[in-house]
Motif scaffolding. Structure first.
Motif, PDB file in Angstrom:
ATOM      1  N   LEU A  28     -68.449   4.209 -66.583  1.00 39.32           N
ATOM      2  CA  LEU A  28     -68.599   5.745 -65.945  1.00 39.32           C
ATOM      3  C   LEU A  28     -69.764   5.479 -64.667  1.00 39.32           C
ATOM      4  O   LEU A  28     -70.824   5.229 -64.973  1.00 39.32           O
ATOM      5  CB  LEU A  28     -69.140   6.674 -66.795  1.00 39.32           C
ATOM      6  CG  LEU A  28     -68.385   6.943 -68.238  1.00 39.32           C
ATOM      7  CD1 LEU A  28     -68.980   8.046 -69.165  1.00 39.32           C
ATOM      8  CD2 LEU A  28     -66.808   7.377 -67.861  1.00 39.32           C
ATOM      9  N   GLU A  29     -69.231   5.817 -63.692  1.00 37.66           N
ATOM     10  CA  GLU A  29     -70.092   6.046 -62.675  1.00 37.66           C
ATOM     11  C   GLU A  29     -71.412   6.972 -62.830  1.00 37.66           C
ATOM     12  O   GLU A  29     -72.667   6.664 -62.222  1.00 37.66           O
ATOM     13  CB  GLU A  29     -69.660   6.735 -61.320  1.00 37.66           C
ATOM     14  CG  GLU A  29     -68.587   5.792 -60.647  1.00 37.66           C
ATOM     15  CD  GLU A  29     -67.042   5.663 -61.191  1.00 37.66           C
ATOM     16  OE1 GLU A  29     -66.993   6.384 -62.097  1.00 37.66           O
ATOM     17  OE2 GLU A  29     -66.397   4.785 -60.708  1.00 37.66           O
ATOM     18  N   THR A  30     -71.272   8.021 -63.556  1.00 35.76           N
ATOM     19  CA  THR A  30     -72.586   8.965 -63.887  1.00 35.76           C
ATOM     20  C   THR A  30     -73.420   7.969 -64.691  1.00 35.76           C
ATOM     21  O   THR A  30     -74.631   8.108 -64.516  1.00 35.76           O
ATOM     22  CB  THR A  30     -72.233  10.056 -64.654  1.00 35.76           C
ATOM     23  OG1 THR A  30     -70.898   9.629 -65.791  1.00 35.76           O
ATOM     24  CG2 THR A  30     -71.610  11.163 -63.980  1.00 35.76           C
ATOM     25  N   SER A  31     -73.064   7.150 -65.622  1.00 40.02           N
ATOM     26  CA  SER A  31     -73.819   6.195 -66.205  1.00 40.02           C
ATOM     27  C   SER A  31     -74.351   5.179 -65.590  1.00 40.02           C
ATOM     28  O   SER A  31     -75.812   4.831 -65.709  1.00 40.02           O
ATOM     29  CB  SER A  31     -73.030   5.582 -67.511  1.00 40.02           C
ATOM     30  OG  SER A  31     -72.852   6.545 -68.366  1.00 40.02           O
ATOM     31  N   LYS A  32     -73.591   4.757 -64.589  1.00 39.61           N
ATOM     32  CA  LYS A  32     -74.185   3.941 -63.782  1.00 39.61           C
ATOM     33  C   LYS A  32     -75.308   4.312 -62.913  1.00 39.61           C
ATOM     34  O   LYS A  32     -76.561   3.670 -62.703  1.00 39.61           O
ATOM     35  CB  LYS A  32     -73.022   3.317 -62.560  1.00 39.61           C
ATOM     36  CG  LYS A  32     -73.554   1.962 -62.002  1.00 39.61           C
ATOM     37  CD  LYS A  32     -71.959   1.608 -60.943  1.00 39.61           C
ATOM     38  CE  LYS A  32     -72.638   0.397 -60.365  1.00 39.61           C
ATOM     39  NZ  LYS A  32     -72.261   0.314 -58.932  1.00 39.61           N
ATOM     40  N   LEU A  33     -75.262   5.446 -62.406  1.00 39.74           N
ATOM     41  CA  LEU A  33     -76.452   6.180 -61.849  1.00 39.74           C
ATOM     42  C   LEU A  33     -77.551   6.513 -62.632  1.00 39.74           C
ATOM     43  O   LEU A  33     -78.636   6.375 -62.340  1.00 39.74           O
ATOM     44  CB  LEU A  33     -75.920   7.489 -61.066  1.00 39.74           C
ATOM     45  CG  LEU A  33     -76.863   8.202 -60.298  1.00 39.74           C
ATOM     46  CD1 LEU A  33     -77.183   7.463 -59.097  1.00 39.74           C
ATOM     47  CD2 LEU A  33     -76.645   9.623 -59.754  1.00 39.74           C
TER      48      LEU A  33
ATOM     49  N   ASP B  97     -76.144   4.825 -72.295  1.00 46.19           N
ATOM     50  CA  ASP B  97     -75.093   5.130 -71.304  1.00 46.19           C
ATOM     51  C   ASP B  97     -73.741   4.523 -71.679  1.00 46.19           C
ATOM     52  O   ASP B  97     -73.478   3.767 -72.667  1.00 46.19           O
ATOM     53  CB  ASP B  97     -75.778   4.944 -69.912  1.00 46.19           C
ATOM     54  CG  ASP B  97     -76.071   3.504 -69.832  1.00 46.19           C
ATOM     55  OD1 ASP B  97     -75.157   2.911 -70.341  1.00 46.19           O
ATOM     56  OD2 ASP B  97     -77.106   3.267 -69.149  1.00 46.19           O
TER      57      ASP B  97
ATOM     58  N   ALA C  25     -72.384   2.652 -69.018  1.00 48.52           N
ATOM     59  CA  ALA C  25     -72.436   2.066 -67.506  1.00 48.52           C
ATOM     60  C   ALA C  25     -71.490   1.169 -67.107  1.00 48.52           C
ATOM     61  O   ALA C  25     -71.170   0.804 -65.841  1.00 48.52           O
ATOM     62  CB  ALA C  25     -73.768   1.578 -67.074  1.00 48.52           C
TER      63      ALA C  25
ATOM     64  N   SER D 206     -70.620  15.231 -64.088  1.00 51.72           N
ATOM     65  CA  SER D 206     -71.479  14.788 -62.978  1.00 51.72           C
ATOM     66  C   SER D 206     -72.928  14.825 -63.504  1.00 51.72           C
ATOM     67  O   SER D 206     -73.345  15.629 -64.183  1.00 51.72           O
ATOM     68  CB  SER D 206     -71.169  15.724 -61.884  1.00 51.72           C
ATOM     69  OG  SER D 206     -71.960  16.863 -61.693  1.00 51.72           O
TER      70      SER D 206
ATOM     71  N   GLN E 140     -79.611   3.407 -63.106  1.00 46.52           N
ATOM     72  CA  GLN E 140     -80.368   3.163 -61.823  1.00 46.52           C
ATOM     73  C   GLN E 140     -81.627   4.104 -61.834  1.00 46.52           C
ATOM     74  O   GLN E 140     -82.628   3.607 -61.464  1.00 46.52           O
ATOM     75  CB  GLN E 140     -79.367   3.068 -60.782  1.00 46.52           C
ATOM     76  CG  GLN E 140     -80.035   2.446 -59.515  1.00 46.52           C
ATOM     77  CD  GLN E 140     -80.691   1.014 -59.906  1.00 46.52           C
ATOM     78  OE1 GLN E 140     -79.732   0.100 -60.285  1.00 46.52           O
ATOM     79  NE2 GLN E 140     -81.706   0.604 -59.778  1.00 46.52           N
TER      80      GLN E 140
END
Ligand code: IPM
Ligand code: MG
Length: 367
Positions: free
Chosen positions: A199-204, A194, A196, A166, A207
């Motif tokens: 993984l959602e953590t990487s997407k965030l 990342d 991205a 996270s 951004q």
């Protein structure tokens, strides 16, 4: 005017005491030959602390670290403890606790190819010549620290191991800021690494880096790369990078890879930084090398280069940091090599850990 700083030294396990021993020689030289005073005190971290106190980092040692201006560490871990002590008192847990407790969220891992060592690299000289990249690894979040974590028993007799990755906006933003600031003082380029696409953590992560760049650092060139591609590009054409910023786990892996571009894991220093006023932690990126411990053959240069970073970042002495780095380069130019960097070089002389340290002191004295 004499300025004085407190340095906590945690030699750790394996080759730790040998490599840190050479740092002591440099500190003694600084104390006698310059106007900087470094007051050192020793403490236990890792398996040696688990043996003595049952935990890899005691509250007392942590408290001492907190009250120092900086910390220099050797290395932790070894087969003596691997799988043989409870997971939460393994040597590595002490190091992670130290990083987390001091909130040292930005780990700087500079990869610089020293000309004299170019033949020790497993890559062709034309690929790594004059390579100078900086990996900024997030150090207090991600998979290393996320909860829930554990190993649970399932009804069917199987077990299930699980971890949580996270990252919050502010955790990403503060480490990205370090990367942009560094790039501004280097070649002006940040590559954010990342995963991205999965993984959602990487997407965030991506951004937040884009937003910060737009808001405050639009003069810096920014690009994004998936970690698998980054691992490939690092051996294909590493000079395309200036500053790479990435999460805790990816940074751990990529920094070992990039260290090898320079010829040896034994050459790479690191600095872990937090907010202004916190003591920073300096450590070589290599491990405790239990197989060669006690033989006086380990390469002390990553530790000495870590001390050089400490002189620059914690003791505000760029001049002495530079001097130490120059002394190391000169010793290498003279052909002195510990066994890990012997490679196939001709006209080089193999030296021990202590001979390498002594040679650096001689150069310092002559500069
Ligand atoms: C490093 C090391 C550590 C890490 C270990 C010893 C916990 O590999 O500093 O790269 O994984 O961070
Ligand atoms: Mg590592």
């Amino acid at each position: 005017m004499t300025t004085s700083y407190k340095l906590k030294i945690l030699a750790g396990d394996g080759i730790g005491s040998e490599i840190v021993g050479e740092a002591h020689k440099v500190i003694d030289w600084i104390n006698s030959a310059t106007d900087l005073r470094i007051e050192t005190s020793e403490g236990l971290l890792g398996g040696c602390s688990t043996d003595a106190h049952g935990v890899p980092l005691t509250d007392e040692t942590l408290n001492d670290c907190n009250n120092s201006d900086a910390i220099l560490m050797g290395a932790v871990g070894g087969p003596k403890w691997d799988g043989k002590v409870a997971y939460d008192v393994r040597p590595e847990a002490g190091l992670l606790k130290l990083r987390k407790s001091l909130d040292l969220y930005a780990n700087l891992r500079p990869t610089k190819v020293i000309d004299a060592l170019i033949d020790s690299s497993s890559l062709k000289p034309e690929i790594v010549k004059e390579l100078d990249i900086m990996i900024v690894r997030e150090l207090t979040g991600g998979l290393y620290f996320g909860t829930p974590r554990g190993i649970e028993d399932l009804k069917n007799g199987e077990q299930r191991g699980f971890n949580t990755c996270s990252y919050t906006t502010s955790e990403i933003e503060r480490v990205a800021r370090v990367a942009f600031e560094l790039a501004g003082k280097r070649n002006g380029k940040v590559t954010s690494c990342d995963k991205a696409n999965v993984l959602e953590t990487s997407k965030l992560w991506r951004q937040v880096v884009i937003d910060l760049h737009e808001r405050e650092y639009s003069d810096i060139e920014l690009d994004h790369i998936y970690v698998d591609n980054c691992a490939m590009q690092l051996v294909r054409d590493p000079r395309q990078f200036d500053v790479i910023v990435t999460d805790n786990l990816f940074g751990d892996i990529l920094s070992d890879e990039s260290a090898m571009l320079t010829g040896s894991l034994g050459m790479l220093p690191s600095a872990s930084m937090g907010n202004e006023g916190t003591p920073y932690l300096y450590e070589p990126i290599h491990g405790s090398a239990p197989d060669i411990a006690g033989k006086n053959i380990a390469n002390p240069l990553a530790t000495l280069l870590s001390l050089a970073l400490c002189l620059r970042y914690s003791f505000n002495r760029n001049d002495l940091g530079q001097k130490l780095e120059d002394a190391i380069s000169t010793v290498l130019d003279d052909g002195l090599r510990t066994s890990d960097i012997m490679g196939t070089a001709k006209n080089c002389k193999q030296v021990s850990t202590s001979e390498m340290g002594d040679a650096v002191i001689v150069k310092l004295g002559a500069m």
